[in-house]
Design an enzyme around this catalytic site. Structure first.
Site: not given
Length: 490
Positions: A211, A234-236
């Protein structure tokens, strides 16, 4: 039955770029089912065959570079040149993943140690099966391809859900892949709104979800994955800091800072948002930065704010910053939706939303620090930890600062340069997410380690894993362990 559709719009003009289906839970379920069959075929291919097909896909992407860049421009509003740059970066990563997957993931012997003298041990990394990729709109080719290319190279099939703002780009990527791999639907795209992504994340047959998006959305995706114990990378977001040391090349630092903050209208997770400048060079750096910023115009040098709702956040942060700080460039009038001209504000309190929250717009706050150590402490005082930048002529000090920065990545005397090095992993800590894409770590992210130990011969008098083990064997074990590990280091 009528299939519901939605339109993708050019954010700069409001014109309709394309119409796409809203894939419901049933459609997503069927896509994952097709991917299950495809991954069996894809994973069984010899590594060289996967490599050949992925390199062919790379050639197809390169051949359609202008066409794809035009589509990225239409769906995001960014200049064609910027769209071209991100596709070129995606191509280089695809090339690296294809060429290095077998070497990174293939079986290799590992040392067994004295206790395993009679064993042979191997380690390899096997595909997870079907990987779900939920991509962003700000870099609709480069960012999702950081997961897609590495997942494919590792032997997985991929179901890709692009942002509802850039669905056409996602559809085109799958179409171009099918030109190189027509045998099976190894890469599929499903389009839709949030419900489509939620259905994908909740499918229990996925081996992993990759994501990219906001921290708040990542938490919802993680909750959906938790129902099935589906692992997540997760790359936020980020609130990345830029440190200018006393000996920095100020012209180069200002140039890099401005581009890192304003390119893509500031809509870059690893873009510059906070700037900390050592006192002795603060004034000349700020003059250099503001002078260059005066020459940059939204709608000419960079595109519009792609997501309309982001305008309100940008305006709120500008209002907050200008009330408590001093305007250097721009201000509230810089917001002329869908465009936002460069905004630079100095002396904004560290506890203000403009400093603490991700803005995702062409704005930066600048603060004077007494020395570079204070700059580092302020840079690290953030819930985010994606990336950062150090400008200093002292290579040893710059390296020390870069290592001490609480981020997954740091660039020295350049900005966001790590993204262009395929061998380097990309990802953050804290509210910026976890897991890695790119590089060897990115390949392993989409695999499961498989360990195998094989007994080559029996150790005489040392059959320890048997109910027939005698006291003599245990005594010999104690003597061996004492010899190997019982001496204290002085």
């Amino acid at each position: 039955m009528t299939t519901l559709t939605f339109d993708s719009l050019n954010p700069a003009t409001g014109e309709v770029v394309g119409s796409h289906p809203k894939h419901d839970a049933r459609a997503v379920h069927e896509a994952v089912g097709r991917a299950e069959a495809a991954t069996t075929w894809w994973a069984a291919l010899p590594p060289g065959e996967r490599r050949r097909r992925l390199l062919d896909f790379k050639a197809v992407l390169t051949g359609r570079l202008r066409e794809l860049a035009a589509l990225v421009h239409e769906e995001t509003g960014k200049p064609v040149g910027d769209a071209t740059l991100e596709i070129v970066l995606a191509v280089t990563h695809l090339d690296w993943a294809a060429r290095n997957a077998a070497k990174v993931l293939g079986p290799r012997r590992v040392a067994t140690g004295m206790m395993g003298l009679n064993l042979a041990a191997t380690l390899e990394y096997l595909p997870l099966g079907v990987v779900g990729v939920i991509g962003p709109w700000n870099y609709p080719v480069f960012t999702p391809m950081g997961s897609i290319a590495y997942a494919l190279a590792a032997g997985n099939a991929v179901v890709f859900k692009p942002s509802e703002l850039t669905p056409g780009v996602g559809v085109r990527l799958a179409e171009l892949f099918a030109e190189s791999v027509p045998e099976q639907p190894v890469l599929q795209t499903v389009t839709g709104l949030g419900e489509t992504g939620a259905a994908l994340a909740a499918d229990p047959r996925l081996g992993k979800v990759a994501f990219t998006g906001s921290t708040a959305t990542a938490k919802r995706v993680m909750a959906a994955c938790a129902e099935n114990l589906t692992p997540l990378v997760a790359e936020c977001g980020g609130k990345d800091a830029f440190i200018v040391d006393a000996d920095a090349d100020l012209a180069a630092a200002a140039d890099a800072c401005l581009w890192g903050a304003m390119s893509n209208a500031g809509q870059t997770c690893a873009g510059v948002e906070r700037v900390y400048v050592v006192d002795s060079v603060y004034e000349p750096f700020l003059r250099e930065l503001s002078g260059r910023a005066a020459e940059v115009k939204a709608g000419e040098d960079y595109g519009p704010i792609t997501m309309p709702a982001q305008i309100d956040i940008i305006r709120r942060h500008i209002d907050d910053a200008t009330k408590s700080g001093k305007v250097v460039t721009g201000g509230r009038d810089s917001v002329r939706a869908p465009f936002v001209d460069p905004v630079i504000v100095e002396d904004v309190p560290e506890d203000s939303p403009a400093v603490r929250e991700e803005t995702f717009g062409p704005t930066i706050t600048v603060r004077r620090t007494r020395d570079v150590q204070e700059a580092l402490e302020l840079a690290n005082a953030s819930a985010y930890g994606l990336a950062g930048t150090i400008f200093s002529r002292d290579a040893r000090r710059a390296t020390r600062l870069a290592r001490a920065m609480r981020t997954g990545m740091t660039a020295v005397n350049s900005v966001i340069s790590f993204a262009g090095v395929p061998a380097l992993p990309f990802g953050g800590v804290g509210d910026s997410g976890f897991g890695r894409i790119h590089g060897a770590d990115g390949l392993r992210e989409f695999t499961r380690p498989k360990a195998v130990s094989r007994q080559r011969f029996a150790l005489p008098g040392m059959n320890l894993t048997s109910f027939r083990r005698g006291p003599g064997e245990l005594e010999r074990l104690i003597r061996l362990v004492t010899f190997l590990h019982g001496r204290r280091k002085r």
